[in-house]
Motif scaffolding. Structure first.
Motif, mmCIF file in Angstrom:
data_model
loop_
_atom_site.group_PDB
_atom_site.id
_atom_site.type_symbol
_atom_site.label_atom_id
_atom_site.label_comp_id
_atom_site.label_asym_id
_atom_site.label_seq_id
_atom_site.Cartn_x
_atom_site.Cartn_y
_atom_site.Cartn_z
ATOM 1 N N UNK A 24 0.879 -1.139 -0.095
ATOM 2 C CA UNK A 24 -0.019 0.056 -0.094
ATOM 3 C C UNK A 24 0.803 1.138 -0.016
ATOM 4 N N UNK A 25 2.048 1.055 0.467
ATOM 5 C CA UNK A 25 2.986 2.453 0.731
ATOM 6 C C UNK A 25 3.946 2.572 -0.700
ATOM 7 N N UNK A 26 3.669 1.720 -1.676
ATOM 8 C CA UNK A 26 4.293 1.819 -3.022
ATOM 9 C C UNK A 26 3.822 3.002 -4.012
ATOM 10 N N UNK A 27 4.629 3.896 -4.079
ATOM 11 C CA UNK A 27 4.301 4.989 -4.869
ATOM 12 C C UNK A 27 4.067 4.383 -6.799
ATOM 13 N N UNK A 28 2.917 4.122 -6.933
ATOM 14 C CA UNK A 28 2.792 3.704 -8.159
ATOM 15 C C UNK A 28 1.553 4.103 -9.058
#
Lengths: 122, 205
Positions: A24-28
């Motif tokens: 959820x914390x991956x900037x995609x």
């Protein structure tokens, strides 16, 4: 800058399961394709950093996508996500340039492990 | 809306079943591939709701209009139905070779078919049931016919149900012409329970 992630699977359920499993914390930025042809269109448009690729798909399967990407000088990270868990399938896709193989059904833990192992997400 | 159409699976439920079948099939393909020492190609699972009269024609369409060998095996528990495993193509002794038997071994062709069917059905349906958190058991497999036309495998009048869910997956080999089709048939009165199990799965993802 956000990482461009392309999820390629003919099954809407499989795409949903994969997207839910992404950290959820991956900037995609996520885009989706339902077969190999659509995946290559997205790839050629130059907006794919990481591709999650199913193998068994209509029209153009995952093996064909890998072959084409290789011919065109692959420069995106391909992670194969497949229910075909034969060792030979894993060998084949890795020979064709996929960096990792994740077996279905995908889990958040399994995916996180692979992303970490290959330094995609730290 | 008729009673028949009311009980059919929804599009979401069918999508879920297709993906779950894909996972079950992958497990079965991996197991049989190891036993055979061959790479097994997996098909995209196909799902249809069929009136019983159209089942013989659908079987012929899927496996081809040539003679086949076939085994049936019933499953029961929280979901129930029947699996028909159809072997088509391939030389007479191909399956024997794949299973590692010598010609001199006194294994009957029927035993071979039952063994292979049992492995495929157990792994594939076992995988499907596991994902659906369904408890199922299997009856002993039996030979339906040897060297028979696929249209004659299932007579519409032997089905208790007017309509059936038809799920087909296909295992083929790269260097051999043998194909194994696994066809799951579920009667209409199981649609509701199956649909509920699929809804539970969908809610969990």
């Amino acid at each position: 800058m956000a990482v461009s992630v392309l999820v390629v699977d003919d099954s809407p359920i499989a795409r949903k399961m994969l997207i839910r499993a992404l950290p959820s914390d991956w900037d995609i930025e996520i885009s989706q394709a339902t077969n190999g042809i659509e995946a290559l269109v997205a790839y050629r448009a130059g907006k794919v950093d990481v591709m999650f690729l199913d193998l068994t798909m209509p029209d153009m399967d995952g093996y064909q996508v890998l072959e084409t990407l290789r011919k065109e000088d692959l420069n995106c990270l391909v992670i194969v996500v497949s229910a075909d868990i034969q060792e030979k399938a894993q060998e084949r896709v890795q020979n064709l340039g996929a960096i990792a193989f994740i077996r279905k059904p995908i889990t958040a833990e399994g995916l996180a492990e692979v992303l970490k192992k290959y330094g995609i997400v730290v | 809306m008729t009673a028949e159409t009311r009980t059919d699976l929804t599009e979401d439920q069918r999508d879920a079943l297709q993906e779950i079948a894909n996972i079950g099939m992958g497990q079965a393909g991996s197991l049989i591939g190891k036993i055979w020492g061959e790479f097994v190609n997996l098909s995209i699972p196909r799902i249809a709701h069929l009136d019983r009269q159209s089942i013989p024609a659908a079987l012929t369409r899927l496996v081809g209009d040539h003679s086949v060998n076939a085994v049936r095996q019933a499953f029961h528990g929280s979901i129930r139905g029947e699996v028909v495993v159809v072997f088509s193509g391939g030389r007479d002794d191909e399956l024997r070779e794949l299973m590692g038997y010598e010609e001199a071994d006194s294994v009957e062709e029927q035993e071979l078919l039952l063994d292979v069917a049992n492995i495929l059905v157990g792994a594939c349906l076992g995988g499907i049931a596991e994902t659906l958190k369904a408890e199922i058991g299997f009856s002993a497999p039996s030979v339906m016919g040897l060297d028979i036309s696929p249209a004659l495998l299932i007579r519409p009048d032997e089905l208790n149900s007017g309509r059936a869910l038809f799920l087909e997956v296909r295992f083929t080999l790269e260097k051999k012409s043998l194909a194994s089709h696994l066809v799951v048939l579920m009667p209409e009165d199981e649609f509701f329970v199956l649909g509920q199990a699929l809804d539970t799965f969908l809610a969990s993802i």
